[in-house]
Motif scaffolding. Structure first.
Motif, short mmCIF file in Angstrom:
data_model
loop_
_atom_site.label_atom_id
_atom_site.label_comp_id
_atom_site.label_asym_id
_atom_site.label_seq_id
_atom_site.Cartn_x
_atom_site.Cartn_y
_atom_site.Cartn_z
N THR A 160 -0.42 -11.12 4.41
CA THR A 160 -0.99 -9.86 3.95
C THR A 160 -1.85 -9.08 5.06
N HIS A 196 -7.42 -13.48 -6.44
CA HIS A 196 -6.06 -12.79 -5.60
C HIS A 196 -5.32 -14.13 -5.56
N PRO A 223 -0.04 -6.19 0.02
CA PRO A 223 -1.36 -6.38 -0.25
C PRO A 223 -1.50 -7.57 -1.34
N MET A 226 -2.16 -9.62 -4.46
CA MET A 226 -2.30 -9.26 -5.96
C MET A 226 -3.34 -9.63 -6.30
N ARG A 227 -3.94 -8.86 -7.61
CA ARG A 227 -5.35 -8.95 -7.72
C ARG A 227 -5.33 -9.10 -9.55
N SER A 274 -3.37 -5.66 -10.68
CA SER A 274 -3.28 -4.47 -9.97
C SER A 274 -2.55 -4.96 -8.54
N HIS A 275 -1.99 -4.32 -7.88
CA HIS A 275 -1.14 -4.68 -6.66
C HIS A 275 0.09 -5.69 -6.93
N ALA A 281 4.68 -2.56 -4.26
CA ALA A 281 3.71 -3.26 -4.48
C ALA A 281 2.49 -2.55 -5.35
N ASP A 282 2.89 -1.73 -6.02
CA ASP A 282 1.67 -0.92 -6.66
C ASP A 282 1.69 -1.01 -8.17
N THR A 340 0.84 -2.71 -11.67
CA THR A 340 -0.20 -2.79 -12.53
C THR A 340 0.13 -3.62 -13.87
#
Length: 189
Positions: free
Chosen positions: A31, A60, A78, A80-81, A108-109, A121-122, A124
């Motif tokens: 990442t 994460h 990124p 993931m969160r 998110s991510h 990767a965007d 939600t």
């Protein structure tokens, strides 16, 4: 390569009130990011065998390795969160107890492959649900555990960007396990 450090503090704040605070940091070459995840848990025992708890934090997760490769070559994604909050009530202890947990998670991510097999990767998402856990002794030195869970999960579709039910969303799950010890052996069904 992935490196991580976790630190935790466990303290009794007052009689029958306990707090656990933690912090985790991870660094990943996939990442190319370093994450920092705070966590806090509070447990209160207002009466004997009655416990109320509240926990929350940020977590994460690195996407699966295959997501970092697309038809165009390697991509950087990124981590993931998820931000989550869990509240629970437990009655009883040891072999006689009832516990209910209610939770909410916001994602998110989120990474998913679109119809062209390219990682997006965007994303939600959201998961809301509850779990019930019951444990009780039975006749003939047996015991039973019953669990039931309900969850409603939604996430963005990688092609349309619209929020929709998650592909593997299972709203209801239930499990009943009966144990019986025979000397040093335990038989379960």
């Amino acid at each position: 390569t992935r490196l991580g450090v976790f630190i935790e503090a466990d303290a009794v704040l007052a009689r029958h009130l306990r707090a656990v605070a933690g912090l985790r940091t991870d660094s990943s070459t996939l990442t190319e990011r370093t994450t920092c995840d705070p966590r806090l848990s509070l447990a209160w025992e207002p009466r004997k065998a009655v416990t109320l708890s509240l926990a929350g934090g940020t977590y994460h997760q690195i996407p699966e390795a295959y997501n970092f490769f697309s038809p165009a070559g390697r991509v950087v994604l990124p981590p993931m969160r998820v931000n989550q909050l869990i509240a629970s009530l437990q009655l009883g202890k040891d072999d006689r107890l009832a516990r209910i947990e209610v939770y909410t998670k916001e994602y998110s991510h989120l990474v998913a492959l679109n119809r062209s097999y390219r990682p997006v990767a965007d994303g939600t998402g959201r998961a809301d649900g509850f779990d019930v856990f019951l444990k009780h002794p039975l006749p003939f030195a047996a015991s039973a555990r019953l669990t039931y869970g309900y969850v409603d999960t939604r996430r963005t579709d990688p092609d349309s960007g619209q929020l929709a039910p998650a592909a593997f969303d299972v709203h209801h799950t239930a499990t009943l396990i009966v144990d019986r010890a025979f000397h040093s052996w335990v038989v379960s069904a």
